[in-house]
Write an enzyme that holds these catalytic residues in place. Structure first.
Site, PDB file in Angstrom:
ATOM      1  N   LYS A 129     -11.244   0.089   6.787  1.00 29.55           N
ATOM      2  CA  LYS A 129      -9.975   0.225   7.481  1.00 29.55           C
ATOM      3  C   LYS A 129     -10.260   0.749   8.884  1.00 29.55           C
ATOM      4  CE  LYS A 129      -5.584   2.732   7.235  1.00 29.55           C
ATOM      5  NZ  LYS A 129      -4.688   3.541   6.389  1.00 29.55           N
ATOM      6  N   GLU A 163       0.875  -1.175   0.000  1.00 32.23           N
ATOM      7  CA  GLU A 163       0.000   0.000   0.000  1.00 32.23           C
ATOM      8  C   GLU A 163       0.911   1.223   0.000  1.00 32.23           C
ATOM      9  OE1 GLU A 163      -2.592   2.477   3.224  1.00 32.23           O
ATOM     10  OE2 GLU A 163      -2.851   0.291   3.273  1.00 32.23           O
ATOM     11  N   THR A 185      -3.687   6.487   1.949  1.00 32.73           N
ATOM     12  CA  THR A 185      -3.818   7.909   2.286  1.00 32.73           C
ATOM     13  C   THR A 185      -4.385   8.689   1.101  1.00 32.73           C
ATOM     14  OG1 THR A 185      -1.756   7.564   3.539  1.00 32.73           O
ATOM     15  CG2 THR A 185      -2.694   9.762   3.582  1.00 32.73           C
ATOM     16  N   ARG A 208       1.234  10.272   0.403  1.00 33.04           N
ATOM     17  CA  ARG A 208       1.698  11.391   1.221  1.00 33.04           C
ATOM     18  C   ARG A 208       2.919  12.077   0.615  1.00 33.04           C
ATOM     19  NH1 ARG A 208       2.378   8.986   7.120  1.00 33.04           N
ATOM     20  NH2 ARG A 208       2.191   6.959   6.131  1.00 33.04           N
TER      21      ARG A 208
END
Length: 319
Positions: free
Chosen positions: A129, A41, A69, A45
């Site tokens: 999640k 994953e 993210t 960012r």
């Protein structure tokens, strides 16, 4: 369940990757694959995320690479165009979720309370999640949330490592656990990919928890099986337990009443997760004899490998 999510569940651990330099993407992906986790994953960012996903997916097309993210639809579009097979977001953004659902893009949004879960259900999602996992109440909180929402599975991330991953994965509502302890930022920056491979292997072995279950001895008939088991029991203080096809001496010796698989007998290897163990070993080139699979409540609890080792048939056994 979506096939991508099913594949993530089979693997069990989702390495959460932060890359500042896209040049590190391919060697990092290679390190994860060699360590037994063909999954990543890549968090959005950093400015290198999009290119990193593209490089990973081009170099390793079979690797399951996703974007984490993800906060905007624009992020989703860039990630998918780069080759991301799934999307993960830290919170529940209805706009992003709606876009992904409408475009058949697997998404696992953050959800740490009943309201978030109910919104996920409205969009037809089966997996959320749970983030930040430990700070949000950990496994106890997940169990509390799972009680009323019986169809939902969770992918906890945040504060999970080798010390507690098996506590989480032992709960059947956990799809997989996300973590970064095998892909620490300082190791990536130092380009110590050998160490990342080592830590990844350790993570996989910790998750699977392989250990010797018992030794099966092929005997010619019921009398020989009984005598063999009794010899072990009398010498070492074991207790005989007779079954339909064998006699156990304690829990470590199984004397078969007639020759079974394996020229010399069989060896049982216990594991924390049989399905994940099968998936992992298949990536290592192991083939399984599906006809030998045994099930309990529709769950696989035992299965034999096709090839013998040292004259012994090998079967995995769910702990």
């Amino acid at each position: 369940m979506n096939k991508v999510l099913e594949d993530i569940q089979k693997i069990g651990i989702v390495p959460v990757v932060v890359l500042d330099d896209a040049a590190d993407a391919v060697p990092l992906a290679k390190a994860l694959i060699e360590g037994g986790l063909p999954l990543a994953e890549v968090t959005f960012r950093t400015a290198a995320a999009e290119e990193s996903i593209q490089k990973m997916t081009e170099a390793f097309p079979d690797m399951l690479v996703g974007a984490g993210t993800v906060l905007t639809i624009e992020n989703v579009k860039k990630a998918v165009a780069a080759g991301a097979k799934f999307i993960v977001s830290p919170g529940f953004n209805p706009t992003v979720v709606k876009y992904c659902v409408e475009n058949n893009i697997p998404i696992t949004p953050g959800a740490s309370n009943p309201s978030d879960i109910e919104r996920a259900l409205e969009f037809g999602l089966e997996v959320v999640k749970f983030f930040p996992a430990e700070a949000s109440g950990g496994l106890n909180m997940i169990k509390s949330l799972a009680a009323p929402y019986t169809t939902v599975k969770f992918m906890p991330t945040g504060g999970i490592g080798a010390h507690n991953i098996n506590d989480y994965l032992a709960f059947d509502k956990i799809l997989a656990c996300g973590g970064s302890w095998m892909v620490k930022g300082e190791l990536v920056k130092a380009k110590d990919f050998a160490k990342i491979t080592e830590l990844t292997k350790e993570a996989v072995m910790t998750m699977l928890g392989f250990e010797l279950g018992h030794l099966g001895i092929n005997c010619n008939d019921e009398k020989e099986a009984s005598d063999t088991a009794s010899s072990f029991s009398s010498l070492f203080g074991f207790e005989n337990k007779e079954g339909t096809s064998s006699v156990f001496a304690g829990t470590a010796i199984e004397a078969m009443k007639s020759p079974y698989l394996g020229a010399k007998g069989h060896i049982a290897i216990k594991t924390n997760s049989l399905n994940r163990a099968v998936n992992y070993l298949e990536t290592q080139g192991v083939e399984f004899d599906q006809s030998t699979g045994k099930y309990k409540n529709d769950k696989l609890v035992a299965i034999y490998m096709k090839k013998e080792i040292g004259g012994f048939a090998i079967h995995l056994l769910q702990k």
